[in-house]
Write an enzyme that holds these catalytic residues in place. Structure first.
Site, PDB file in Angstrom:
ATOM      1  N   PHE A 170     -27.017  -7.421  19.466  1.00  0.00           N
ATOM      2  CA  PHE A 170     -27.391  -8.138  18.291  1.00  0.00           C
ATOM      3  C   PHE A 170     -26.885  -9.545  18.393  1.00  0.00           C
ATOM      4  O   PHE A 170     -27.076 -10.480  17.433  1.00  0.00           O
ATOM      5  CB  PHE A 170     -26.996  -7.173  17.125  1.00  0.00           C
ATOM      6  N   LYS A 194     -36.136  -5.694  25.389  1.00  0.00           N
ATOM      7  CA  LYS A 194     -35.692  -4.695  24.225  1.00  0.00           C
ATOM      8  C   LYS A 194     -34.514  -5.343  23.491  1.00  0.00           C
ATOM      9  O   LYS A 194     -33.604  -4.911  23.769  1.00  0.00           O
ATOM     10  CB  LYS A 194     -35.476  -3.292  24.889  1.00  0.00           C
ATOM     11  N   GLU A 197     -31.987  -4.077  17.633  1.00  0.00           N
ATOM     12  CA  GLU A 197     -33.090  -3.565  16.439  1.00  0.00           C
ATOM     13  C   GLU A 197     -32.454  -4.130  15.150  1.00  0.00           C
ATOM     14  O   GLU A 197     -33.145  -4.164  14.083  1.00  0.00           O
ATOM     15  CB  GLU A 197     -33.331  -2.134  16.322  1.00  0.00           C
ATOM     16  N   SER A 247     -22.090  -3.108  24.406  1.00  0.00           N
ATOM     17  CA  SER A 247     -20.893  -2.702  24.302  1.00  0.00           C
ATOM     18  C   SER A 247     -20.825  -1.792  25.528  1.00  0.00           C
ATOM     19  O   SER A 247     -21.519  -1.181  26.135  1.00  0.00           O
ATOM     20  CB  SER A 247     -20.578  -1.706  23.139  1.00  0.00           C
ATOM     21  N   CYS A 302     -18.911 -11.901  22.328  1.00  0.00           N
ATOM     22  CA  CYS A 302     -18.240 -11.160  23.647  1.00  0.00           C
ATOM     23  C   CYS A 302     -17.114 -12.136  24.188  1.00  0.00           C
ATOM     24  O   CYS A 302     -16.397 -11.548  24.952  1.00  0.00           O
ATOM     25  CB  CYS A 302     -19.208 -10.878  24.685  1.00  0.00           C
ATOM     26  N   GLU A 404     -11.818  -2.874  21.117  1.00  0.00           N
ATOM     27  CA  GLU A 404     -12.590  -4.025  20.797  1.00  0.00           C
ATOM     28  C   GLU A 404     -13.266  -3.648  19.270  1.00  0.00           C
ATOM     29  O   GLU A 404     -13.832  -2.736  18.941  1.00  0.00           O
ATOM     30  CB  GLU A 404     -13.957  -4.188  21.633  1.00  0.00           C
TER      31      GLU A 404
HETATM   32  P1  NAD Z   1     -24.676  -2.089  21.587  1.00  0.00           P
HETATM   33  O1  NAD Z   1     -24.055  -1.558  22.818  1.00  0.00           O
HETATM   34  O2  NAD Z   1     -24.553  -1.116  20.234  1.00  0.00           O
HETATM   35  O3  NAD Z   1     -26.265  -2.105  21.751  1.00  0.00           O
HETATM   36  C1  NAD Z   1     -26.609  -3.004  22.788  1.00  0.00           C
HETATM   37  C2  NAD Z   1     -28.239  -2.706  23.080  1.00  0.00           C
HETATM   38  O4  NAD Z   1     -28.130  -1.244  23.573  1.00  0.00           O
HETATM   39  C3  NAD Z   1     -29.016  -2.820  22.007  1.00  0.00           C
HETATM   40  O5  NAD Z   1     -30.270  -3.199  22.377  1.00  0.00           O
HETATM   41  C4  NAD Z   1     -29.195  -1.422  21.494  1.00  0.00           C
HETATM   42  O6  NAD Z   1     -30.384  -0.942  20.668  1.00  0.00           O
HETATM   43  C5  NAD Z   1     -29.215  -0.480  22.569  1.00  0.00           C
HETATM   44  N1  NAD Z   1     -28.287   0.794  22.386  1.00  0.00           N
HETATM   45  C6  NAD Z   1     -27.347   1.114  21.381  1.00  0.00           C
HETATM   46  N2  NAD Z   1     -26.611   2.336  21.653  1.00  0.00           N
HETATM   47  C7  NAD Z   1     -27.497   2.868  22.672  1.00  0.00           C
HETATM   48  C8  NAD Z   1     -27.104   3.939  23.245  1.00  0.00           C
HETATM   49  N3  NAD Z   1     -26.536   5.076  22.891  1.00  0.00           N
HETATM   50  N4  NAD Z   1     -27.916   4.449  24.480  1.00  0.00           N
HETATM   51  C9  NAD Z   1     -28.717   3.434  24.873  1.00  0.00           C
HETATM   52  N5  NAD Z   1     -28.977   2.142  24.222  1.00  0.00           N
HETATM   53  C10 NAD Z   1     -28.248   2.061  23.157  1.00  0.00           C
HETATM   54  O7  NAD Z   1     -24.184  -3.663  21.391  1.00  0.00           O
HETATM   55  P2  NAD Z   1     -23.990  -4.239  20.269  1.00  0.00           P
HETATM   56  O8  NAD Z   1     -23.467  -3.768  18.940  1.00  0.00           O
HETATM   57  O9  NAD Z   1     -25.480  -4.756  19.745  1.00  0.00           O
HETATM   58  O10 NAD Z   1     -23.594  -5.687  20.609  1.00  0.00           O
HETATM   59  C11 NAD Z   1     -22.246  -6.020  20.706  1.00  0.00           C
HETATM   60  C12 NAD Z   1     -21.518  -5.619  21.732  1.00  0.00           C
HETATM   61  O11 NAD Z   1     -22.124  -6.232  22.928  1.00  0.00           O
HETATM   62  C13 NAD Z   1     -20.003  -5.928  21.714  1.00  0.00           C
HETATM   63  O12 NAD Z   1     -19.302  -4.671  22.496  1.00  0.00           O
HETATM   64  C14 NAD Z   1     -20.005  -7.305  22.736  1.00  0.00           C
HETATM   65  O13 NAD Z   1     -18.627  -7.298  23.270  1.00  0.00           O
HETATM   66  C15 NAD Z   1     -21.163  -6.890  23.822  1.00  0.00           C
HETATM   67  N6  NAD Z   1     -21.261  -8.143  24.277  1.00  0.00           N
HETATM   68  C16 NAD Z   1     -21.113  -8.059  25.684  1.00  0.00           C
HETATM   69  C17 NAD Z   1     -21.423  -9.686  26.296  1.00  0.00           C
HETATM   70  C18 NAD Z   1     -21.175  -9.903  27.596  1.00  0.00           C
HETATM   71  O14 NAD Z   1     -21.896 -10.579  28.444  1.00  0.00           O
HETATM   72  N7  NAD Z   1     -20.038  -8.932  28.259  1.00  0.00           N
HETATM   73  C19 NAD Z   1     -22.283 -10.440  25.661  1.00  0.00           C
HETATM   74  C20 NAD Z   1     -22.690 -10.191  24.424  1.00  0.00           C
HETATM   75  C21 NAD Z   1     -22.212  -9.024  23.621  1.00  0.00           C
END
Ligand code: NAD
Length: 518
Positions: A170, A194, A197, A247, A302, A404
């Site tokens: 997000f 994808k 959401e 994450s 991140c 985090e």
């Molecule tokens: P998230 O892991 O909750 O979601 C990321 C994506 O995965 C979304 O599209 C979501 O719909 C999907 N998703 C969520 N839960 C899932 C599951 N159980 N199984 C399969 N898919 C699932 O992350 P977020 O809250 O949207 O974003 C924040 C996180 O992203 C933080 O941990 C941040 O550090 C990380 N991030 C990392 C980078 C990087 O390059 N390392 C860059 C940006 C964000």
């Protein structure tokens, strides 16, 4: 071009860019906004007001299959276009993104909650990846060796994979999708996005603008969804590669499942980025840097700095004093109000989670110097606002240090000397970015050499590589061996082929031993 079977009956008519569907934002499949079969929906909030603005459909596996069919049709046409012709589309896409920058940034600010100027900044970093992808004719050049043996030439070339998928978080609804889709599409692939959401509107506009730029329908499809949709993507046999950013627990799941299903996968996870302040650092610069890097985008980056490691108690005391005043006076408000430095968190659930970490830090014995939990924004009492929080005397055994938090919470950790500071950074499970503030060249050089992180800053708090370098962390911040954009992006989204070619003047006879070219 013919649409893939089954798409026409479920697709709504194309909608103009700004028209809003108040109940549900459609997917974008084969060049148009599409309702598809999804009957599950998720809420999309305006975090500044705390109101739900719309719903987003959560794609089923048959929705995913429909989008993949569209991509397979588009791939046949798109991959056959010359790299130069594909580059021209990328040039037009870049211009359209610039022209629509305010509109796109407003969508981001409304659904994510980051301030408008920050949303424009994120978009700009994404546009730079499109600019990188405009050079695809050059980037796809292979190697050629003439006359490796008598009448024999050898050359390598890079070919697109087919339908590839990107799953994005997000916190960067424009930049992270563009990290992936720009190189993937320029290389000749069809891309299934994808997006998160939580803020799905901007990604749909990106796809519409790519079609407007001249990409055939289906080269970029967008399906909205949650974990179930991601699992359908990971299981779909026609998807050749998956790029994930999110994450760490989900990154691990995506990495393991996609690999088990035979897909190429790159999977970026979470972070806990440290900024080490040496005793000789310019503290004015360090404090300015920490403010922006810890509290910009409400800490939902991140590459946010969530840990300041002060070397020596004198450095720590001075840093604490200067930071406390500045954190208390952060300008907090709605994302679209000019002059606001920090907007709300993305959802009420995330607000509760971050506030719970602040309570945990107090329980764990850290010294809460600034408590932002009671912040109020007049006229926006229901918004998901949390003020800046500053902890001092945080230790490495505390959960607020280890985990985090992903919010506006800065932890100050005290180290006796540079070696202890480096040991602290290297002992953490994450290794996305790390920075050092110092005036000493040798200290900086040693730090850059020995720190266990993928992206390093020297007097730079958020060392995000530019588009022509690659972005990626170490340790539990990334899984897979190719990073985002730069040449790694081109490598990830192409298959290498090496051709050995002989045009003999006369017959050479059979060889029954391992061929050795002469
Ligand atoms: P998230 O892991 O909750 O979601 C990321 C994506 O995965 C979304 O599209 C979501 O719909 C999907 N998703 C969520 N839960 C899932 C599951 N159980 N199984 C399969 N898919 C699932 O992350 P977020 O809250 O949207 O974003 C924040 C996180 O992203 C933080 O941990 C941040 O550090 C990380 N991030 C990392 C980078 C990087 O390059 N390392 C860059 C940006 C964000």
């Amino acid at each position: 071009m013919a649409a893939p079977a089954g798409t026409s009956s479920t697709r709504s008519a194309p909608l103009p860019g700004n028209s809003r569907t108040p109940d549900a934002l459609p997917h974008f499949v084969h060049g148009v906004r599409a309702t598809l079969a999804s009957d599950r929906r998720g809420p999309v909030w305006n975090p500044s007001t705390g109101r739900q603005e719309r719903e987003v459909p959560l794609a089923t596996s048959s929705d995913v299959a429909e989008a993949v069919s569209s991509g397979e049709v588009a791939f046949l046409q798109w991959a056959a276009w010359s790299p130069l012709k594909r580059a021209r589309v990328m040039f037009r896409f870049r211009d359209l993104l610039q022209e629509h920058a305010t509109e796109l940034a407003s969508l981001i600010a409304a659904e994510h909650g980051k301030v408008l100027a920050d949303a424009l900044g994120e978009l700009q970093r994404g546009i730079e990846v499109v600019e990188f992808a405009c050079g695809i004719p050059h980037l796809l050049k292979g190697e050629f060796s003439s006359g490796v043996s008598t009448g024999v030439d050898m050359y390598s070339l890079r070919q697109p994979l087919g339908v590839v998928a990107g799953i994005t978080p997000f916190n960067f609804p424009a930049m992270v999708p563009l990290w992936m889709l720009a190189p993937a599409i320029a290389c000749g692939n069809a891309f299934l996005l994808k997006p998160s959401e939580k803020d799905p509107s901007c990604p749909v506009r990106l796809a519409e603008l790519l079609v407007e730029a001249g990409a055939p329908a289906g080269v970029l499809n967008v399906v909205h969804g949650d974990a179930g949709t991601v699992d359908a993507i990971l299981a779909h046999p026609a998807i050749q590669a998956v790029s994930f950013v999110g994450s760490t627990p989900v990154a691990r799941h995506v990495y393991a499942t996609a690999a088990a299903n035979g897909k190429r996968v790159q999977s970026m996870g979470g972070a806990k980025n440290h900024l080490v302040v040496m005793p000789d650092a310019d503290l004015d610069q360090a404090v300015d840097a920490l403010l922006g890097a810890a509290f910009g985008s409400a800490g939902e980056r991140c590459m946010a700095i969530s840990v300041a490691v002060a070397v020596g108690d004198a450095t720590a005391d001075e840093l604490r004093r200067r930071l406390a005043d500045r954190v208390r006076s952060l300008r907090i408000g709605p994302s679209t109000t000019p002059g606001v430095e920090m907007g709300p968190l993305v959802t009420a659930a995330h607000h509760h989670r971050v506030a719970a970490y602040v309570a945990l830090g107090v329980e764990e014995g850290a010294d809460l110097v600034v408590d932002g939990r009671n912040v109020r924004v007049d006229g926006h009492e229901d918004g998901f606002f949390l003020g800046g929080c500053l902890f001092d005397r945080v230790t490495t055994s505390m959960r607020i240090y280890q985990e985090e938090i992903f919010g506006p919470v800065l932890c100050l950790v005290r180290a006796a000397d540079p070696a202890e500071a480096l040991g602290i950074v290297n002992g953490h499970e994450f290794g996305n970015g790390a920075s050092v503030f110092t005036r000493d060249g040798n200290t900086a050089r040693e730090f850059a050499d020995r720190v266990q992180a993928g992206m390093v800053g020297v007097n730079v708090p958020i060392p995000v590589p530019l588009a022509f370098y690659s972005f990626g962390g170490w340790k539990h911040s990334a899984f897979g061996d190719q990073n985002q954009h730069g040449m790694d992006g081109v490598r990830f989204f192409t298959k290498l082929k090496t051709v050995t070619s002989r045009w003999p003047a006369a017959t050479t006879g059979s060889e029954f031993t391992m061929p050795n070219l002469k």
